[in-house]
Design a protein around this motif. Sequence first.
Motif, PDB file in Angstrom:
ATOM      1  N   GLU A  91     -33.499   8.135 -11.839  1.00 28.70           N
ATOM      2  CA  GLU A  91     -32.814   8.104 -13.132  1.00 28.70           C
ATOM      3  C   GLU A  91     -33.623   7.386 -14.212  1.00 28.70           C
ATOM      4  OE1 GLU A  91     -29.978   9.483 -14.315  1.00 28.70           O
ATOM      5  OE2 GLU A  91     -29.983  10.638 -12.464  1.00 28.70           O
ATOM      6  N   LYS A  92     -34.794   6.851 -13.868  1.00 27.98           N
ATOM      7  CA  LYS A  92     -35.563   6.085 -14.857  1.00 27.98           C
ATOM      8  C   LYS A  92     -36.148   7.015 -15.921  1.00 27.98           C
ATOM      9  CE  LYS A  92     -35.321   2.329 -12.161  1.00 27.98           C
ATOM     10  NZ  LYS A  92     -34.400   1.221 -12.435  1.00 27.98           N
ATOM     11  N   ASP A  93     -36.256   6.489 -17.138  1.00 27.34           N
ATOM     12  CA  ASP A  93     -36.729   7.297 -18.268  1.00 27.34           C
ATOM     13  C   ASP A  93     -38.093   7.938 -18.032  1.00 27.34           C
ATOM     14  OD1 ASP A  93     -34.586   7.020 -19.901  1.00 27.34           O
ATOM     15  OD2 ASP A  93     -35.408   5.389 -21.101  1.00 27.34           O
ATOM     16  N   ASP A 147     -41.964   0.079  -8.736  1.00 24.14           N
ATOM     17  CA  ASP A 147     -41.820  -0.764  -9.928  1.00 24.14           C
ATOM     18  C   ASP A 147     -43.136  -0.859 -10.700  1.00 24.14           C
ATOM     19  OD1 ASP A 147     -39.147  -1.210  -9.460  1.00 24.14           O
ATOM     20  OD2 ASP A 147     -39.461  -3.071  -8.361  1.00 24.14           O
ATOM     21  N   PRO A 195     -32.579   7.278  -5.275  1.00 18.43           N
ATOM     22  CA  PRO A 195     -31.703   7.736  -6.359  1.00 18.43           C
ATOM     23  C   PRO A 195     -31.769   6.905  -7.631  1.00 18.43           C
ATOM     24  CG  PRO A 195     -30.571   7.966  -4.280  1.00 18.43           C
ATOM     25  CD  PRO A 195     -31.870   7.248  -3.981  1.00 18.43           C
ATOM     26  N   ARG A 196     -31.838   5.584  -7.507  1.00 22.01           N
ATOM     27  CA  ARG A 196     -31.884   4.774  -8.734  1.00 22.01           C
ATOM     28  C   ARG A 196     -33.190   5.035  -9.491  1.00 22.01           C
ATOM     29  NH1 ARG A 196     -31.722  -1.403  -6.993  1.00 22.01           N
ATOM     30  NH2 ARG A 196     -31.114  -1.557  -9.167  1.00 22.01           N
ATOM     31  N   TYR A 197     -34.285   5.246  -8.757  1.00 21.92           N
ATOM     32  CA  TYR A 197     -35.569   5.472  -9.429  1.00 21.92           C
ATOM     33  C   TYR A 197     -35.632   6.852 -10.084  1.00 21.92           C
ATOM     34  CZ  TYR A 197     -37.227   1.086  -7.651  1.00 21.92           C
ATOM     35  OH  TYR A 197     -37.369  -0.263  -7.419  1.00 21.92           O
ATOM     36  N   ARG A 205     -29.869  17.387  -7.458  1.00 21.82           N
ATOM     37  CA  ARG A 205     -28.785  16.488  -7.877  1.00 21.82           C
ATOM     38  C   ARG A 205     -29.142  15.726  -9.150  1.00 21.82           C
ATOM     39  NH1 ARG A 205     -27.488  10.951  -4.985  1.00 21.82           N
ATOM     40  NH2 ARG A 205     -26.435  10.066  -6.776  1.00 21.82           N
ATOM     41  N   HIS A 206     -30.409  15.327  -9.293  1.00 24.49           N
ATOM     42  CA  HIS A 206     -30.815  14.549 -10.474  1.00 24.49           C
ATOM     43  C   HIS A 206     -31.401  15.442 -11.570  1.00 24.49           C
ATOM     44  CE1 HIS A 206     -30.148  10.464  -8.855  1.00 24.49           C
ATOM     45  NE2 HIS A 206     -30.344  11.064  -7.694  1.00 24.49           N
ATOM     46  N   ARG A 227     -36.522  14.668 -20.078  1.00 18.44           N
ATOM     47  CA  ARG A 227     -36.957  13.331 -20.489  1.00 18.44           C
ATOM     48  C   ARG A 227     -38.318  13.349 -21.194  1.00 18.44           C
ATOM     49  NH1 ARG A 227     -35.375  10.616 -14.633  1.00 18.44           N
ATOM     50  NH2 ARG A 227     -33.312  11.584 -14.544  1.00 18.44           N
TER      51      ARG A 227
END
Lengths: 295, 264
Positions: A97-99, A51, A93-95, A129-130, A261
């Motif tokens: 996807e961050k911009d 974070d 996985p959630r991280y 995968r990402h 990105r």
Amino acid sequence: MRIFEPHAHMFSRVTDDYERMALCGVRAVLEPAFWLGQNRTSVGTFVDYFDTLLGWERFRAQQFGIHHFCTMALNPREANDDRVNADVLAVLPRYLEKDSVLGVGEIGLDDQTPKEEKFFAEQVQLAIRHDLPVLVHTPHRDKKKGFERCIDILKESGIPMERVLLDHGNEITIKLTRDLGCYSGFSIYPNTKMDPLRMSKIVVEYGVDRMIINSACDWGVSDPLMIPRTIVKLQQARVPDADIEQLVWKNPIAFFAQSGRLQENDLAWPASADLRETFEGNSVLRGQDPAALQP
Amino acid sequence: MTDHVPDLTGHAEALLPDGARTWWNQALARARDEGPEALPELFPALRRRIGTTGLSAGMFRETPYLVDLDAWRACDAAGHVLLEAAGSHDGPATDLFLRGDLEERTIVLKAMTLRPISPDTIALLGEVQRTNTVRHVEAGVLDANLAVRALEAGGPMTGFSQDDLHRLVLKLAFLDLPVARAYGVLDHATAELSQMLEDFAQEREAAGRPVWADTWRFLGRAAIATSRERLAAGLAHAQPEVRAAARDGVQAFGDTDLLKQLDA
């Protein structure tokens, strides 16, 4: 000359470093998630670190006109630690996807253990995968063998080699990586691993195609200005400015643009911070413009 | 009875960028099929997939909601739709905020303004109170009546009390954000809040710094010992916005002599 610093652990640096980097032409910095100098014992410390890379470090960099990006990963050292390894993989996985996350890294090998290999391979699959490129840390001990093993694992994974940056290279490893189709990274340090003069000789011999240099500045004896210092050595070696620009600007952008990105246009101007804001309750600015932003 | 959740699907889908339709359909399907567990991977992509075009949809007035959709972007509406599609009212919003980047946090807070009051709402109002990231304060409590809905939902039961509202108003004063955009808050003026604002105003004046203009509105609505003097001075203040706020305060205060000054 504009510089994209593609490997700097700014978490470990003081704010003055950002100012000096900005004054030397650093327009963007990429901060790979890594070890923090001591082992962590719970996944929560990783999450807070991740974070920080998404929030506070971006804000800190932007005060000095520097665009801040990062890569996220479980680093190879702590892949060996069962207190954290599986749990960190579960939150990644959630991280990814961050911009501002432009890749998976630092992954790779350090002590070259079976656990490191397992989590390295799993994280390459996460990258696939990402749809992200990978930044690969290579061992500082038994390096040649470590490079060869990294390359084997990457080939087995099916990830296209142009989406791989094999970092911390030297005069020996460039012979292994130059014809692979991957990007070859070199971390320039004041005393160890690679220095500006040696780097200039490698560039003269091998050119700049898919070559990337970085300062890898961290918690040890290191220097966030190693790219500017290397530029001086390259100019003294009469490397054309166009080649130097490709090495320190175009190549890292081309590599990380594969994330979808990042575009070079995004970096046309220095970053700007909204100085009416403090950050998350932190009043560090106290209404002041950082010196580097002042005309 | 639980409040209904407005359906913003039409607003979100009307602004889908070229090429985003497939991703959006897959995202909606994942949210419906997998529930809240799908959201941590979907929310980070909303801004870059759906975009930030303004909704331009005007004021949404449907009891109990009052929300200015002109302050919403396509990605905000899409986030609201995904939260509802995931089918859970509690839990995921707070997690999405705490682990979100600046954009995700903005989207989550916007979404809460058009959702029923829940433990998530109270937790996120607490986050708004602690942040000085101005756009998160704006996203959570401006252009909407969320704070007043939270207060009226039952205070002790939900955890957002009159004391919390007082602290929130002081936060708006500290950040110089207009109370008129926090719909309904001015109707909850109290003498205790007026005294807090008066004390803050005196600190500012002692430091030679400007005073939050909306101070005069509160002091007119909930009288304290200094209200009359401050309102009278406000009518002749150098700043037009303070004069306007003082006129508003005087009308609420109802003092005959001051009202005559308005007519003069």
